[in-house]
Design a protein around this motif. Structure first.
Motif, short mmCIF file in Angstrom:
data_model
loop_
_atom_site.label_atom_id
_atom_site.label_comp_id
_atom_site.label_asym_id
_atom_site.label_seq_id
_atom_site.Cartn_x
_atom_site.Cartn_y
_atom_site.Cartn_z
N LEU A 192 0.85 -1.18 0.00
CA LEU A 192 0.00 0.00 0.00
C LEU A 192 0.89 1.23 0.00
O LEU A 192 1.75 1.39 0.87
CB LEU A 192 -0.91 0.01 1.23
N TRP A 193 0.67 2.11 -0.99
CA TRP A 193 1.42 3.36 -1.12
C TRP A 193 0.54 4.54 -0.75
O TRP A 193 -0.67 4.50 -0.95
CB TRP A 193 1.91 3.56 -2.57
N ALA A 194 1.14 5.59 -0.26
CA ALA A 194 0.44 6.84 0.04
C ALA A 194 1.12 7.98 -0.70
O ALA A 194 2.35 8.00 -0.84
CB ALA A 194 0.43 7.11 1.53
N PHE A 195 0.32 8.95 -1.13
CA PHE A 195 0.82 10.13 -1.83
C PHE A 195 0.20 11.36 -1.17
O PHE A 195 -1.01 11.41 -0.96
CB PHE A 195 0.46 10.08 -3.31
N ASP A 196 1.03 12.35 -0.86
CA ASP A 196 0.55 13.57 -0.22
C ASP A 196 -0.03 14.51 -1.27
O ASP A 196 0.67 14.91 -2.21
CB ASP A 196 1.69 14.25 0.53
N ILE A 197 -1.31 14.86 -1.11
CA ILE A 197 -2.01 15.67 -2.08
C ILE A 197 -1.73 17.16 -1.84
O ILE A 197 -1.86 17.64 -0.73
CB ILE A 197 -3.53 15.41 -2.02
N LYS A 198 -1.34 17.85 -2.89
CA LYS A 198 -1.08 19.30 -2.83
C LYS A 198 -2.21 20.11 -3.46
O LYS A 198 -2.29 21.32 -3.25
CB LYS A 198 0.25 19.62 -3.52
N GLY A 212 5.87 5.95 -4.17
CA GLY A 212 5.18 6.75 -3.17
C GLY A 212 5.72 6.44 -1.79
O GLY A 212 6.77 5.81 -1.63
N ARG A 213 4.98 6.90 -0.79
CA ARG A 213 5.36 6.64 0.61
C ARG A 213 4.82 5.28 1.00
O ARG A 213 3.62 5.04 0.95
CB ARG A 213 4.82 7.76 1.49
N PHE A 214 5.70 4.39 1.43
CA PHE A 214 5.29 3.04 1.79
C PHE A 214 4.48 3.07 3.09
O PHE A 214 4.90 3.67 4.07
CB PHE A 214 6.51 2.14 1.95
N VAL A 215 3.31 2.40 3.07
CA VAL A 215 2.48 2.32 4.27
C VAL A 215 2.61 0.94 4.91
O VAL A 215 2.95 0.82 6.08
CB VAL A 215 1.00 2.63 3.96
N ALA A 216 2.34 -0.12 4.14
CA ALA A 216 2.39 -1.46 4.72
C ALA A 216 2.29 -2.50 3.61
O ALA A 216 1.88 -2.20 2.49
CB ALA A 216 1.26 -1.67 5.72
N SER A 217 2.65 -3.73 3.98
CA SER A 217 2.45 -4.91 3.13
C SER A 217 1.51 -5.87 3.86
O SER A 217 1.24 -5.71 5.06
CB SER A 217 3.78 -5.63 2.87
N GLY A 218 1.06 -6.87 3.14
CA GLY A 218 0.26 -7.91 3.77
C GLY A 218 1.12 -8.79 4.65
O GLY A 218 2.35 -8.86 4.49
N THR A 246 -7.73 -6.90 4.32
CA THR A 246 -6.61 -6.49 5.16
C THR A 246 -6.82 -5.03 5.53
O THR A 246 -6.87 -4.17 4.65
CB THR A 246 -5.28 -6.68 4.42
N THR A 247 -6.95 -4.76 6.82
CA THR A 247 -7.19 -3.40 7.30
C THR A 247 -5.90 -2.82 7.86
O THR A 247 -5.26 -3.42 8.73
CB THR A 247 -8.29 -3.38 8.37
N ILE A 248 -5.52 -1.66 7.33
CA ILE A 248 -4.22 -1.06 7.62
C ILE A 248 -4.44 0.33 8.21
O ILE A 248 -5.16 1.15 7.64
CB ILE A 248 -3.37 -0.97 6.34
N SER A 249 -3.81 0.61 9.34
CA SER A 249 -3.90 1.95 9.92
C SER A 249 -3.14 2.94 9.04
O SER A 249 -2.24 2.55 8.29
CB SER A 249 -3.33 1.95 11.34
N PRO A 250 -3.48 4.23 9.12
CA PRO A 250 -2.85 5.20 8.21
C PRO A 250 -1.33 5.26 8.29
O PRO A 250 -0.68 5.54 7.29
CB PRO A 250 -3.47 6.53 8.65
N ASP A 251 -0.77 4.97 9.45
CA ASP A 251 0.69 4.98 9.57
C ASP A 251 1.32 3.61 9.37
O ASP A 251 2.54 3.45 9.48
CB ASP A 251 1.12 5.55 10.94
N GLY A 252 0.48 2.60 9.06
CA GLY A 252 0.98 1.26 8.79
C GLY A 252 1.36 0.46 10.01
O GLY A 252 1.83 -0.68 9.89
N SER A 253 1.14 1.01 11.20
CA SER A 253 1.60 0.33 12.42
C SER A 253 0.70 -0.83 12.82
O SER A 253 1.12 -1.71 13.58
CB SER A 253 1.70 1.34 13.57
N LYS A 254 -0.53 -0.84 12.34
CA LYS A 254 -1.47 -1.89 12.71
C LYS A 254 -2.08 -2.50 11.46
O LYS A 254 -2.65 -1.79 10.63
CB LYS A 254 -2.56 -1.34 13.63
N VAL A 255 -1.93 -3.80 11.31
CA VAL A 255 -2.48 -4.53 10.17
C VAL A 255 -3.30 -5.70 10.71
O VAL A 255 -2.77 -6.54 11.44
CB VAL A 255 -1.37 -5.04 9.23
N THR A 256 -4.58 -5.73 10.39
CA THR A 256 -5.44 -6.84 10.81
C THR A 256 -6.07 -7.47 9.58
O THR A 256 -6.10 -6.87 8.50
CB THR A 256 -6.54 -6.37 11.78
N HIS A 257 -6.58 -8.68 9.74
CA HIS A 257 -7.12 -9.41 8.59
C HIS A 257 -8.48 -10.01 8.94
O HIS A 257 -8.64 -10.64 9.99
CB HIS A 257 -6.16 -10.53 8.18
#
Length: 305
Positions: A192-198, A212-218, A246-257
């Motif tokens: 999952l990639w994130a991109f900062d919108i301007k 982009g900015r890496f958030v998380a993998s499965g 797969t549910t991923i928190s915005p900072d990638g610190s929490k991944v649940t399935h």
């Protein structure tokens, strides 16, 4: 496994679900080439015969449905499961289409960007200004595989822009609640990639070689498919092979399935009371199911708010 309720079956590789205010679900059937409505009673009705491979769908500011059409897949039946492959012999080219939900009339808005054909438009989300972000995953062609990108366009046909290129296999796309971030699920790497919108169609430059900015993998072998964002900003990604969401928190610190029983689980949307019912497409088995979800979905522009 969280209890799943069958909403409809017999669908031909369903994707792109939209939970409508009247209780129906609008979705695409990629292998059937249609935009389809599943009524609150579970009746399946064709809205429009689009051909090709309608893949992702979203309601625009004018109330019309905007569809990412990937041009079609070569489908294979494997042990009773429907599985997509490369571009078919009758591949009709990628495009963005506008569908009138009342009449079924449709038209092509975009087939190219900067003179480069769209190969496999996949998923779509509208921002509050009325423009839309969409992904183009590309197509496989035997020994070659397109690289894809993230795009932005307007509904009047006046502007389409390639925002990020290349991304290996961009699929699901969604916006954070404050619309300062656009997320892209990259299928084959399962990232999952994130991109900062301007601004509309503008993202901050990404330093280095990553798209982009890496958030998380499965957590294990998985392909990432389409996604939805919940009201708390978590990204809920439909997951192939590691079947489920797969549910991923915005900072990638929490991944649940949250598991399902179809190894090609392709998309999720939220509807029902307080947007706390998840509608999930189980594509290889041709089913639309629902389940209670612990967090409300994020209201979508021009649909729930």
């Amino acid at each position: 496994m969280t209890a799943m309720k069958l909403v409809a079956d017999g669908l031909r590789f369903p994707e792109g679900p939209i939970a409508m205010p009247d209780g129906s679900i609008v979705l695409v059937e990629i292998a059937r080439g249609t935009l389809t409505r599943v009524t609150a009673a579970g009746k399946v009705e064709v809205i429009a015969e689009l051909g090709g491979g309608p893949n992702g769908a979203a309601i625009g500011p004018d109330g019309a449905c905007y569809v990412c059409n990937d041009g079609g897949f070569e489908f294979h039946e494997v042990n009773g499961a429907l599985v997509p492959g490369d571009a078919p012999a009758n591949y009709s080219g990628g495009r963005i289409e506008r569908v009138d939900l009342k009449t079924g009339a449709f038209k092509v808005l975009y087939k190219e960007c900067n003179g480069i054909p769209l190969n496999g438009p996949n998923d779509i989300v509208f921002d509050k200004s009325g423009g839309f972000w969409f992904t183009d995953l590309g197509k496989g062609r035997g020994r070659t595989q397109d690289r894809g990108g993230l795009y932005y366009a307007k509904i009047d046909g006046s502007m389409i822009k390639e925002v990020v290129f290349p991304i290996t296999s961009p699929n699901g796309v969604g916006l954070s609640p404050d619309e300062k971030t656009v997320y892209v699920a990259d299928t084959i790497p399962g990232r999952l990639w994130a991109f900062d919108i301007k601004g509309p169609g503008e993202v901050a430059p990404q330093p280095g070689p990553l798209p982009g900015r890496f958030v998380a993998s499965g957590p294990q072998l998985c392909f990432f498919d389409s996604l939805a964002v919940d009201a708390e900003g978590n990204i809920c990604v439909a997951t192939i092979f590691n079947a489920g969401i797969t549910t991923i928190s915005p900072d990638g610190s929490k991944v649940t399935h949250t598991p399902t029983d179809d190894f090609i689980t392709t998309n999720i949307c939220f509807g029902g009371k307080d947007l706390k019912t998840a509608y999930i497409t189980l594509s290889s088995s041709g089913r639309l199911v629902s389940m209670d979800w612990p967090v409300a979905g994020l209201p979508l522009n021009f649909l729930n708010k």
